[in-house]
Design a protein around this motif. Structure first.
Motif, mmCIF file in Angstrom:
data_model
loop_
_atom_site.group_PDB
_atom_site.id
_atom_site.type_symbol
_atom_site.label_atom_id
_atom_site.label_comp_id
_atom_site.label_asym_id
_atom_site.label_seq_id
_atom_site.Cartn_x
_atom_site.Cartn_y
_atom_site.Cartn_z
ATOM 1 N N UNK A 73 29.767 41.451 27.391
ATOM 2 C CA UNK A 73 30.039 40.809 28.670
ATOM 3 C C UNK A 73 30.295 41.911 29.674
ATOM 4 N N UNK A 74 29.590 41.878 30.772
ATOM 5 C CA UNK A 74 29.786 42.817 31.864
ATOM 6 C C UNK A 74 29.910 41.962 33.116
ATOM 7 N N UNK A 75 31.149 41.749 33.570
ATOM 8 C CA UNK A 75 31.383 40.867 34.709
ATOM 9 C C UNK A 75 32.158 41.595 35.794
ATOM 10 N N UNK A 76 31.796 41.302 37.024
ATOM 11 C CA UNK A 76 32.516 41.834 38.169
ATOM 12 C C UNK A 76 32.865 40.643 39.055
ATOM 13 N N UNK A 77 34.162 40.413 39.249
ATOM 14 C CA UNK A 77 34.624 39.223 39.951
ATOM 15 C C UNK A 77 35.403 39.602 41.200
ATOM 16 N N UNK A 78 35.196 38.889 42.308
ATOM 17 C CA UNK A 78 35.978 39.152 43.509
ATOM 18 C C UNK A 78 37.406 38.654 43.314
ATOM 19 N N UNK A 79 38.347 39.375 43.920
ATOM 20 C CA UNK A 79 39.747 38.987 43.795
ATOM 21 C C UNK A 79 40.286 38.460 45.115
ATOM 22 N N UNK A 80 41.249 37.553 45.048
ATOM 23 C CA UNK A 80 41.921 37.135 46.284
ATOM 24 C C UNK A 80 42.574 38.352 46.940
ATOM 25 N N UNK A 81 42.710 38.314 48.246
ATOM 26 C CA UNK A 81 43.245 39.467 48.981
ATOM 27 C C UNK A 81 44.698 39.765 48.645
ATOM 28 N N UNK A 82 45.403 38.833 48.039
ATOM 29 C CA UNK A 82 46.820 39.065 47.731
ATOM 30 C C UNK A 82 47.060 39.619 46.328
ATOM 31 N N UNK A 83 46.007 40.060 45.631
ATOM 32 C CA UNK A 83 46.159 40.628 44.291
ATOM 33 C C UNK A 83 46.379 42.130 44.388
ATOM 34 N N UNK A 84 47.293 42.638 43.555
ATOM 35 C CA UNK A 84 47.558 44.068 43.476
ATOM 36 C C UNK A 84 47.306 44.564 42.058
ATOM 37 N N UNK A 85 46.994 45.833 41.918
ATOM 38 C CA UNK A 85 46.854 46.415 40.583
ATOM 39 C C UNK A 85 48.195 46.758 39.972
ATOM 40 N N UNK A 86 49.201 46.997 40.817
ATOM 41 C CA UNK A 86 50.527 47.364 40.310
ATOM 42 C C UNK A 86 51.131 46.247 39.481
ATOM 43 N N UNK A 87 51.471 46.552 38.257
ATOM 44 C CA UNK A 87 52.080 45.563 37.372
ATOM 45 C C UNK A 87 51.086 44.659 36.671
ATOM 46 N N UNK A 88 49.797 44.826 36.929
ATOM 47 C CA UNK A 88 48.796 44.010 36.240
ATOM 48 C C UNK A 88 48.767 44.389 34.767
ATOM 49 N N UNK A 89 48.557 43.416 33.918
ATOM 50 C CA UNK A 89 48.423 43.712 32.497
ATOM 51 C C UNK A 89 47.449 42.741 31.862
ATOM 52 N N UNK A 90 46.990 43.123 30.689
ATOM 53 C CA UNK A 90 46.019 42.304 29.968
ATOM 54 C C UNK A 90 46.343 42.367 28.483
#
Length: 115
Positions: A73-90
């Protein structure tokens, strides 16, 4: 294009849910056979990039008659403008990728650790 519309453009064999709270978005994607070692997630330039792969084990006495389960799977998705990378986890558990995307403003691209 919004994130929820972009999820509809994933291959029909990929199932995904999008949840939202006041503090974050939660994206849950079924990736059977994927592990934390075979999944890469990155936030960059207002987009979420997901690369996932899996191996197929075919018993020696068998051969494919039909093969429709994707290996990648190779996906690129647009994010809402209020999303930050800080604190993101998976997290990947039993072939289910869960990505938590906190809300706020951050301009930098960032890898999201997958555990």
């Amino acid at each position: 294009m919004q994130l929820r519309e972009a999820l509809g453009e994933l291959p029909e064999t990929v199932f995904a849910d999008l949840l939202e709270s006041d503090e974050a978005y939660l994206l849950v994607i079924d990736l059977p056979g994927a592990t934390k070692d075979t999944v890469d997630v990155r936030l960059e330039d207002g987009r979420l990039r997901i690369e996932a792969r899996r191996e197929k084990n075919v018993p020696r006495a068998f051969r494919y008659v039909t093969e429709e389960r994707s290996l990648f799977l190779d996906a690129e998705l647009p994010l809402p403008s209020d999303v930050t990378g800080g604190g993101a986890d998976a997290d990947v558990e039993k072939g289910v990728l869960t990505i938590r995307l906190p809300k706020s403003a951050d301009e930098d691209g960032q890898n999201i650790p997958v555990s």
